[in-house]
Design a protein around this motif. Sequence first.
Motif, PDB file in Angstrom:
ATOM      1  N   ALA A 243       0.849  -1.194   0.000  1.00 16.27           N
ATOM      2  CA  ALA A 243       0.000   0.000   0.000  1.00 16.27           C
ATOM      3  C   ALA A 243       0.880   1.238   0.000  1.00 16.27           C
ATOM      4  O   ALA A 243       2.015   1.204   0.457  1.00 16.27           O
ATOM      5  N   ARG A 244       0.322   2.312  -0.506  1.00 21.17           N
ATOM      6  CA  ARG A 244       1.060   3.569  -0.526  1.00 21.17           C
ATOM      7  C   ARG A 244       1.181   4.074   0.904  1.00 21.17           C
ATOM      8  O   ARG A 244       0.176   4.237   1.598  1.00 21.17           O
ATOM      9  N   ARG A 245       2.413   4.328   1.321  1.00 21.47           N
ATOM     10  CA  ARG A 245       2.669   4.818   2.672  1.00 21.47           C
ATOM     11  C   ARG A 245       2.648   6.336   2.647  1.00 21.47           C
ATOM     12  O   ARG A 245       3.534   6.974   2.082  1.00 21.47           O
ATOM     13  N   GLU A 246       1.600   6.925   3.228  1.00 19.57           N
ATOM     14  CA  GLU A 246       1.460   8.374   3.206  1.00 19.57           C
ATOM     15  C   GLU A 246       2.457   9.040   4.150  1.00 19.57           C
ATOM     16  O   GLU A 246       2.683   8.560   5.254  1.00 19.57           O
ATOM     17  N   LYS A 247       3.044  10.159   3.681  1.00 16.81           N
ATOM     18  CA  LYS A 247       3.951  10.954   4.518  1.00 16.81           C
ATOM     19  C   LYS A 247       3.619  12.421   4.315  1.00 16.81           C
ATOM     20  O   LYS A 247       3.497  12.886   3.177  1.00 16.81           O
ATOM     21  N   VAL A 248       3.487  13.135   5.418  1.00 15.77           N
ATOM     22  CA  VAL A 248       2.993  14.515   5.376  1.00 15.77           C
ATOM     23  C   VAL A 248       4.101  15.504   5.714  1.00 15.77           C
ATOM     24  O   VAL A 248       4.866  15.305   6.665  1.00 15.77           O
ATOM     25  N   LEU A 249       4.166  16.593   4.922  1.00 15.18           N
ATOM     26  CA  LEU A 249       5.134  17.670   5.163  1.00 15.18           C
ATOM     27  C   LEU A 249       4.374  18.964   5.408  1.00 15.18           C
ATOM     28  O   LEU A 249       3.503  19.353   4.630  1.00 15.18           O
ATOM     29  N   ALA A 250       4.696  19.649   6.523  1.00 18.90           N
ATOM     30  CA  ALA A 250       4.124  20.964   6.834  1.00 18.90           C
ATOM     31  C   ALA A 250       5.194  22.019   6.590  1.00 18.90           C
ATOM     32  O   ALA A 250       6.267  21.961   7.198  1.00 18.90           O
ATOM     33  N   CYS A 251       4.930  22.966   5.702  1.00 18.81           N
ATOM     34  CA  CYS A 251       5.892  24.036   5.409  1.00 18.81           C
ATOM     35  C   CYS A 251       5.553  25.238   6.282  1.00 18.81           C
ATOM     36  O   CYS A 251       4.477  25.828   6.130  1.00 18.81           O
ATOM     37  N   ILE A 252       6.456  25.588   7.180  1.00 15.48           N
ATOM     38  CA  ILE A 252       6.153  26.645   8.149  1.00 15.48           C
ATOM     39  C   ILE A 252       7.134  27.809   8.017  1.00 15.48           C
ATOM     40  O   ILE A 252       8.191  27.686   7.395  1.00 15.48           O
ATOM     41  N   SER A 253       6.762  28.917   8.619  1.00 11.30           N
ATOM     42  CA  SER A 253       7.600  30.117   8.610  1.00 11.30           C
ATOM     43  C   SER A 253       7.637  30.697  10.011  1.00 11.30           C
ATOM     44  O   SER A 253       7.140  30.093  10.962  1.00 11.30           O
ATOM     45  N   SER A 254       8.192  31.901  10.133  1.00  7.27           N
ATOM     46  CA  SER A 254       8.258  32.551  11.453  1.00  7.27           C
ATOM     47  C   SER A 254       7.100  33.521  11.660  1.00  7.27           C
ATOM     48  O   SER A 254       7.140  34.340  12.579  1.00  7.27           O
ATOM     49  N   ASN A 255       6.058  33.443  10.806  1.00  4.86           N
ATOM     50  CA  ASN A 255       4.883  34.289  11.009  1.00  4.86           C
ATOM     51  C   ASN A 255       4.185  33.913  12.313  1.00  4.86           C
ATOM     52  O   ASN A 255       4.356  32.808  12.825  1.00  4.86           O
ATOM     53  N   GLU A 256       3.356  34.808  12.809  1.00  6.17           N
ATOM     54  CA  GLU A 256       2.776  34.589  14.141  1.00  6.17           C
ATOM     55  C   GLU A 256       1.737  33.475  14.169  1.00  6.17           C
ATOM     56  O   GLU A 256       1.792  32.587  15.014  1.00  6.17           O
ATOM     57  N   GLN A 257       0.763  33.464  13.236  1.00  7.89           N
ATOM     58  CA  GLN A 257      -0.383  32.558  13.364  1.00  7.89           C
ATOM     59  C   GLN A 257      -0.439  31.449  12.320  1.00  7.89           C
ATOM     60  O   GLN A 257      -0.623  30.288  12.658  1.00  7.89           O
ATOM     61  N   THR A 258      -0.305  31.783  11.025  1.00 11.39           N
ATOM     62  CA  THR A 258      -0.547  30.818   9.952  1.00 11.39           C
ATOM     63  C   THR A 258       0.155  29.478  10.147  1.00 11.39           C
ATOM     64  O   THR A 258      -0.454  28.426   9.956  1.00 11.39           O
ATOM     65  N   PRO A 259       1.454  29.463  10.529  1.00 11.02           N
ATOM     66  CA  PRO A 259       2.124  28.158  10.694  1.00 11.02           C
ATOM     67  C   PRO A 259       1.449  27.238  11.698  1.00 11.02           C
ATOM     68  O   PRO A 259       1.473  26.015  11.529  1.00 11.02           O
ATOM     69  N   ARG A 260       0.806  27.793  12.719  1.00 12.27           N
ATOM     70  CA  ARG A 260       0.143  26.941  13.712  1.00 12.27           C
ATOM     71  C   ARG A 260      -1.062  26.228  13.078  1.00 12.27           C
ATOM     72  O   ARG A 260      -1.324  25.068  13.381  1.00 12.27           O
ATOM     73  N   HIS A 261      -1.784  26.936  12.186  1.00  4.06           N
ATOM     74  CA  HIS A 261      -2.892  26.294  11.463  1.00  4.06           C
ATOM     75  C   HIS A 261      -2.353  25.153  10.600  1.00  4.06           C
ATOM     76  O   HIS A 261      -2.944  24.082  10.532  1.00  4.06           O
ATOM     77  N   ILE A 262      -1.234  25.414   9.919  1.00  3.16           N
ATOM     78  CA  ILE A 262      -0.632  24.413   9.024  1.00  3.16           C
ATOM     79  C   ILE A 262      -0.166  23.200   9.822  1.00  3.16           C
ATOM     80  O   ILE A 262      -0.391  22.055   9.416  1.00  3.16           O
ATOM     81  N   ILE A 263       0.461  23.444  10.962  1.00  3.42           N
ATOM     82  CA  ILE A 263       0.964  22.344  11.805  1.00  3.42           C
ATOM     83  C   ILE A 263      -0.198  21.469  12.284  1.00  3.42           C
ATOM     84  O   ILE A 263      -0.135  20.243  12.220  1.00  3.42           O
ATOM     85  N   ARG A 264      -1.267  22.111  12.752  1.00  4.35           N
ATOM     86  CA  ARG A 264      -2.415  21.337  13.245  1.00  4.35           C
ATOM     87  C   ARG A 264      -3.080  20.550  12.110  1.00  4.35           C
ATOM     88  O   ARG A 264      -3.478  19.405  12.295  1.00  4.35           O
ATOM     89  N   LYS A 265      -3.181  21.162  10.926  1.00  4.43           N
ATOM     90  CA  LYS A 265      -3.778  20.475   9.785  1.00  4.43           C
ATOM     91  C   LYS A 265      -2.912  19.274   9.390  1.00  4.43           C
ATOM     92  O   LYS A 265      -3.439  18.185   9.107  1.00  4.43           O
ATOM     93  N   ALA A 266      -1.600  19.463   9.366  1.00  3.26           N
ATOM     94  CA  ALA A 266      -0.685  18.371   9.010  1.00  3.26           C
ATOM     95  C   ALA A 266      -0.789  17.237  10.011  1.00  3.26           C
ATOM     96  O   ALA A 266      -0.780  16.055   9.640  1.00  3.26           O
ATOM     97  N   TYR A 267      -0.901  17.599  11.286  1.00  2.00           N
ATOM     98  CA  TYR A 267      -1.052  16.561  12.318  1.00  2.00           C
ATOM     99  C   TYR A 267      -2.334  15.767  12.101  1.00  2.00           C
ATOM    100  O   TYR A 267      -2.329  14.530  12.182  1.00  2.00           O
ATOM    101  N   ARG A 268      -3.454  16.455  11.841  1.00  2.00           N
ATOM    102  CA  ARG A 268      -4.726  15.759  11.652  1.00  2.00           C
ATOM    103  C   ARG A 268      -4.664  14.818  10.446  1.00  2.00           C
ATOM    104  O   ARG A 268      -5.154  13.693  10.492  1.00  2.00           O
TER     105      ARG A 268
END
Length: 375
Positions: A243-268
Amino acid sequence: MQNEENNNVQYFLDLIRRSRRGKFKVYIGMIAGVGKTYRMLQEAHELLENGVDVQIGYVETHGRAGTEAQLVGLPVIPRKKIFYKGKELEEMDLEAILQRHPEIVVVDELAHTNVEGCRNRKRWEDVLELLDVGINVISAINIQHIESLNDEVKDIAGIEVKERVPDRILQEADEVVNIDLTAEELIARLKAGKIYRPEKVQTNNFFKTENILQLRELALKEVAFRIERKVESEVIPTSNAPARREKVLACISSNEQTPRHIIRKAYRLASRYNTSFIALYVQTHREDPDRISLASQRYLINHFELVTELGGTIKQVAADSVTDVIIDVCRENQITVVCMGQPSFSMPNVLFSIGRYRKFMKALAEMRIDLIIIS
């Protein structure tokens, strides 16, 4: 041969440690007042009647008459009194519970932040200590206190909940139980004054009918998800089919809020695929150690802490071409899903930026990588 023997010994030791560890049961509710604490106390009575050594480590009744009535007749380990900023406060007495070592302990308010001077900063850390020494724990949490759901809860109620529990704590749970009420039942309890005083309800966004319905859906989905993960790991046999083994990458920056949304979405997403995720931060020359602002440094550290808390891996690369680094990391780590923020094309380099972005999209397509843009 020696390595094989060492692996067998380690596997046996892991089995022993797991068998010695306490069992963990968590009641989840969509909102305060659905009856989580009441149900825990009911269960404590049932356990006590069956000869089980159960103790109340900490319960918060919020002055609700029905909940306080359920406490009667249950053995309670007295709370610890702590003087903080001229006030006497009460906290769960972790040391007393460890010394008493009951078979089962009831610990309410899993997301609670302990007052300064306690052994641990958070109550969920107290619970982990209890589990590690073989004490079984029954606890409770509201859906808004789960870290990865923070953004969704904020969208629903317009409130950012400060006290949160890392999702890995729920992953530790042997049993997750949803305490459910219809919106009509909850509102009836509110109007009857069984949850909070009327003036407190009026200022609480969580208790609007439309918000209750959305929070209820969120709670039902979360519990279903936890049960699904448990079934997959313990009941469904492993297939030999590739089966295809899924692997997730979250691209983050030093901005205040957006990276936290990306991190949580990647985790889910990673949780859905039953895998982990990588958080990539590309440090351009504008954010060299001697040029990055203190505020950006602080945001970045907070983002890294969130990644670690959610069980992700941090990868930091110094380069000026962010898209080239993303492509390289995807190729090296066999990434299948990339989560990133919406790209910004600023004049006068808009044509060059769009051209580079098209090249980036083409590279992802060739590697069969899905791209998710977080607004």
